[in-house]
Every structure is written in structure tokens, then in C-alpha cells.
Design a protein around this motif. Structure first.
Motif, PDB file in Angstrom:
ATOM      1  N   LYS A 227      -5.532  -5.578   6.824  1.00  0.00           N
ATOM      2  CA  LYS A 227      -5.561  -4.679   5.667  1.00  0.00           C
ATOM      3  C   LYS A 227      -4.145  -4.336   5.230  1.00  0.00           C
ATOM      4  CE  LYS A 227      -7.571  -0.304   4.063  1.00  0.00           C
ATOM      5  NZ  LYS A 227      -8.422   0.864   4.442  1.00  0.00           N
ATOM      6  N   PHE A 228      -3.251  -4.144   6.191  1.00  0.00           N
ATOM      7  CA  PHE A 228      -1.856  -3.867   5.860  1.00  0.00           C
ATOM      8  C   PHE A 228      -1.237  -5.041   5.113  1.00  0.00           C
ATOM      9  CE2 PHE A 228       2.653  -4.371   6.993  1.00  0.00           C
ATOM     10  CZ  PHE A 228       3.172  -3.224   6.408  1.00  0.00           C
ATOM     11  N   LYS A 229      -1.502  -6.258   5.579  1.00  0.00           N
ATOM     12  CA  LYS A 229      -0.945  -7.440   4.909  1.00  0.00           C
ATOM     13  C   LYS A 229      -1.386  -7.507   3.451  1.00  0.00           C
ATOM     14  CE  LYS A 229      -0.572 -10.373   9.036  1.00  0.00           C
ATOM     15  NZ  LYS A 229      -1.094 -11.597   9.707  1.00  0.00           N
ATOM     16  N   LYS A 230      -2.633  -7.160   3.195  1.00  0.00           N
ATOM     17  CA  LYS A 230      -3.125  -7.170   1.814  1.00  0.00           C
ATOM     18  C   LYS A 230      -2.430  -6.098   0.977  1.00  0.00           C
ATOM     19  CE  LYS A 230      -7.706  -8.990   2.982  1.00  0.00           C
ATOM     20  NZ  LYS A 230      -9.164  -8.688   3.057  1.00  0.00           N
ATOM     21  N   SER A 231      -2.101  -4.982   1.617  1.00  0.00           N
ATOM     22  CA  SER A 231      -1.495  -3.869   0.887  1.00  0.00           C
ATOM     23  C   SER A 231      -0.055  -4.147   0.465  1.00  0.00           C
ATOM     24  CB  SER A 231      -1.534  -2.598   1.730  1.00  0.00           C
ATOM     25  OG  SER A 231      -0.568  -2.625   2.777  1.00  0.00           O
ATOM     26  N   ILE A 232       0.591  -5.150   1.076  1.00  0.00           N
ATOM     27  CA  ILE A 232       1.981  -5.459   0.732  1.00  0.00           C
ATOM     28  C   ILE A 232       2.086  -6.730  -0.095  1.00  0.00           C
ATOM     29  CG2 ILE A 232       3.009  -4.199   2.661  1.00  0.00           C
ATOM     30  CD1 ILE A 232       3.228  -6.868   4.157  1.00  0.00           C
ATOM     31  N   ALA A 233       0.978  -7.137  -0.715  1.00  0.00           N
ATOM     32  CA  ALA A 233       1.000  -8.307  -1.590  1.00  0.00           C
ATOM     33  C   ALA A 233       1.866  -8.008  -2.816  1.00  0.00           C
ATOM     34  CB  ALA A 233      -0.416  -8.672  -2.014  1.00  0.00           C
TER      35      ALA A 233
END
Length: 448
Positions: A227-233
Motif C-alpha cells: 500500500k505504501f508503494k502505491k502511495s508514492i507513485a
């Protein structure tokens, strides 16, 4: 008054190492983290920090109260003690000096005495922060350095597995690989590491700046890493900028703002030249926001988490004389003479993101600090293409490109100010990632 955008409701705390001129520190603070300690070695950079949000801590270790100034410990990080901060820090942030890995440096890598990653790991062992965030150059990912970088990632995953005195990093790396494959008896001593290649322009910074950002979450927190990875797109794109220029919305926005500020409209010759250089094929609509350009940086000030319309006044060609007149009360907006362009030393163009701001030995080097303006010489090339005048960017224009607010003070002579800006993390980029870290911590807290 400089104030963070987000209230410190959760009292998230931070420690900043290698703070430089304060780009990463101010971005982290703007995301809602309260600094318990800031460290920096360079004298002028320390003066910049104390001119803004920091104060000298002194020899006595202390924990500041909410609303206090940032406690600054100047000097060599290897001499700073962190034990009193044990388990009190949410985010340990820093940009270890990048010269050992930069294409602009001597590129000696781990053998270079300026490699400060070992000091970051020592700070982790003495603090046990919930999250670690590091910014560095993409030179770490070059084939010649890739094995060492992978070792850094593994060491960040197991920072309490300290390297024995006299052991090579290769020997230590073998131990780390073995222990990472085993279950850790103490999840507080293991971190989940996420490395992200970034171009600052993809996050709303008006500058092409390719870097890596490493974020490591302590394993016991239960952070949803995916979820964090998606938030830093990325949020912005070059394709969206091209579309906005082609459909005229980019020009319309600027002409409206210039009219409001009683500035002349963008010359038709400039628009025609920019549009003639765009790719013929329509870019794919990726749903992102347009990249911001250098022209945007001169129009908008980034402050309190958003861009606000605040055009910088023009720099007079008659005043490229180094005299600080502070037009409209704006600090460091000073003309500088003798700018040159030639092959290999090409200028920034207004309708693209700025080139990477670099530190250099005596400030920002080469074409990275030269600006091609809208103003034309009388002569033309082949009776068609106008020749546009060029000049050095002012310190304030460069600070805008780094997304520092205009209130941010910079200490030292011009060369030192420019060096601090070149070494800094763009404020908006730092704030974006720190905000994502805070959201990940909040989400983990709710699920625990």
C-alpha cells in the motif's frame, strides 16, 4: 512565519542527519514531524538552519517540547551521541554525502572517507527509529556500485548486525545474507526496505532531478508495504505537460497570471518555437498532472504544502551587477553578470523543468545556472528564429526550483548559497515521501 502544513496531532518525531540547507528537514517537518535533533557539519549550512527553524542545542542532551526550535548539533556526525533518543523517534532522515557515488564526484564509492552510510547505521542502532528515510544519487545503482548498494540495503534491513572491526563489507554482506534468510527473534531490530528511483519532476518539482529514496519500516509495526508503494507513485508527467502546451491551457494560465501581475504577455515567437519542438505524436493520456516548468517556478511559490501564485519580478538587464536591491522585498533575487552558453554549456529553457541543480565546488556549475529568457536580441538567425538573451539564474530563482518558500533564508555568499541548494532535497519531494510515511504509520496504528 514559516509553519508546517500539517498539525503535529500525533506528535510524530524526527531526527535529521546531514541536514545541509534544510530541504529534507523542512519537507519532513511540513509533513507533520517534530524534529528532536538536527545535525550538520558545514558552517554556512548550520547558519542557514539557525536563521530559519533551528537553534544550537549546546552540549546538554535534551528533548524539545512541541513548538520549540529544532535542536541543532553542528559538527562531525561521528561525534554525535544518539542514545538518549532511544525508541523516541518515528523518522530518522538524512541524505548521506553523495560525492562518493556521484557522476560529478571521484566515484570511489565505499572506499571514500566521505561515505557516511556507516554513521546512518550507527544512528539506527542507537535510536531504533520506526522508519528510516535516505535520499541519494542514482549513481549508487551503477553496475560498478550495485553490489555495494545491495549490501547497503541488506545492512539497512539488519542494522543491528554490526560489522566487525577489520572485516570487509563483502565478509559482512555474507553474514547479512545468511541472517536475512532466517526468522528474526526481535522484529524491532529488522526493517523492511523499499528503494524507489525518482525524478523530482514526476512529483511536482519544477526540476529534472533523478535520485533514489530509500525508506525502511521497522518490521514490528506491521506496515502495509504494498500500500505504501502505491502511495508514492508519480503524480506528474511530461506527456501531460506536452498536452497542456498543445491545447493552449499552459499558455492561457501563464498569460492570465502575467496580466494580473502587470507583466507583458509571453511573446508569440516563444510560443511558436516551443510548440515547433514538441513531438508530432499525441502523448498517451496517463491521467497525471503536467510537469511543472521553470516558467512555473518563476510564477508560483511553494509554501505550506501548495503552490501559490506569486510572480518573481523581472531581473533588469541593466542590473546584472551583483548589487542586492531586493526587488519587491524578495531576498537573493540579484542579477549576476558574465553568463555564457556554448556547446556542452547549454541553458535552462523556461518551458521545461529546470536542469538538475548541482552543488559544484563554487556553487551551481555550467549551464545548470543559466536561463534563456523571453527577451530577444535585435538580430535573427536565417531571418526566422529569434535569438533570445540569457543570464544567470538568481539564487531566489534557484531556490524556487528547489521548492523552498521565499521566506527561507540562506546564509553565506552567493556561491555557498547555491552550493546549499544544489546539495538539498527539494522540499516538495521530501514532503511528499514524508507524508506517505506518516500515512503508512497511521494506517498501521489503526490495524494494530
Amino acid at each position: 512565519m514559516l509553519e508546517p502544513r500539517i498539525n503535529e496531532t500525533n506528535d510524530r518525531t524526527s531526527v535529521e542527519l546531514f541536514a545541509g540547507g534544510g530541504g529534507l528537514a523542512w519537507g519532513v517537518h511540513s509533513a507533520g514531524f517534530r524534529p528532536l535533533l538536527v545535525n550538520e557539519l558545514v558552517k554556512h549550512a548550520c547558519a542557514t538552519l539557525t536563521a530559519n527553524k533551528a537553534e544550537l542545542r549546546g552540549d546538554q542532551e535534551r528533548l524539545p517540547e512541541p513548538g520549540d526550535k529544532w535542536p541543532l548539533v553542528p559538527g562531525d556526525v561521528s561525534e554525535v551521541e544518539f542514545h538518549y533518543l532511544w525508541d523516541r523517534v518515528h523518522l530518522l532522515a538524512g541524505g548521506p554525502p553523495c560525492q562518493p557515488f556521484s557522476l560529478g564526484g571521484v566515484a570511489r564509492g565505499d572506499e571514500d572517507k566521505r561515505n557516511m552510510f556507516p554513521q546512518m547505521f550507527r544512528a539506527i542502532r542507537e535510536i531504533q527509529p520506526k522508519v528510516v528515510m535516505c535520499e541519494n544519487v542514482q549513481g549508487l545503482l551503477r553496475p560498478s556500485f550495485r553490489p555495494y548498494f545491495e549490501y547497503i540495503e541488506r545492512e539497512l534491513g539488519l542494522p543491528f548486525e554490526e560489522r566487525d572491526a577489520g572485516a570487509t563489507w563483502q565478509e559482512h554482506d555474507k553474514i547479512l545474507q545468511e541472517r536475512l534468510s532466517a526468522e528474526s527473534p526481535d522484529p524491532k531490530k529488522r526493517y523492511q526496505v523499499i528503494t524507489t528511483r525518482v525524478n523530482a519532476a514526476d512529483y511536482g518539482v519544477p526540476q529534472i532531478r533523478n535520485r533514489i529514496i530509500i525508506v525502511a519500516f521497522r518490521s514490528d509495526l506491521g506496515v502495509d508495504v504494498e500500500k505504501f508503494k502505491k502511495s508514492i507513485a508519480p503524480t506528474h508527467s511530461e506527456g501531460a505537460l506536452i498536452r497542456s502546451i498543445k491545447d493552449g491551457s499552459y499558455w492561457k494560465r501563464h498569460d492570465k497570471a502575467r496580466k494580473k501581475a502587470k507583466l507583458p504577455p509571453i511573446p508569440a515567437a516563444v510560443k511558436a518555437l516551443v510548440e515547433s519542438r514538441l513531438p508530432k505524436q499525441e502523448p498517451f493520456d496517463d491521467g497525471k498532472v503536467p510537469w511543472l516548468t521553470l516558467r512555473d517556478a518563476l510564477l508560483y511559490e511553494y509554501d505550506k504544502g501548495e503552490y501559490q501564485e506569486n510572480p518573481l519580478p523581472p531581473v533588469s538587464w541593466e542590473h546584472l551587477d551583483r548589487i542586492d536591491r531586493e526587488p519587491n522585498g524578495i531576498r537573493y533575487h540579484v542579477g549576476w553578470p558574465a553568463a555564457r552558453i556554448y556547446p556542452g554549456h547549454t541553458p535552462n529553457e523556461l518551458d521545461k523543468p529546470a536542469k538538475t541543480v548541482k552543488a559544484g565546488v563554487h556553487g551551481v556549475p555550467g549551464g545548470e545556472s543559466v536561463l534563456l529568457t523571453d527577451d530577444q536580441f535585435a538580430e535573427t538567425i536565417d531571418d526566422e528564429q529569434a535569438v533570445f538573451r540569457h543570464r544567470y539564474m538568481t539564487v531566489r530563482e534557484t531556490a524556487r526550483v528547489m521548492t523552498f518558500p521565499d521566506e527561507w533564508k540562506l546564509a553565506g555568499p552567493r556561491g555557498e548559497q547555491m552550493r546549499q541548494l544544489g546539495n538539498a532535497v527539494p522540499v516538495k519531494l521530501a514532503e511528499f515521501f514524508a507524508t506517505a510515511v506518516a500515512a503508512a504509520l497511521d494506517d498501521a496504528d489503526k490495524r494494530r
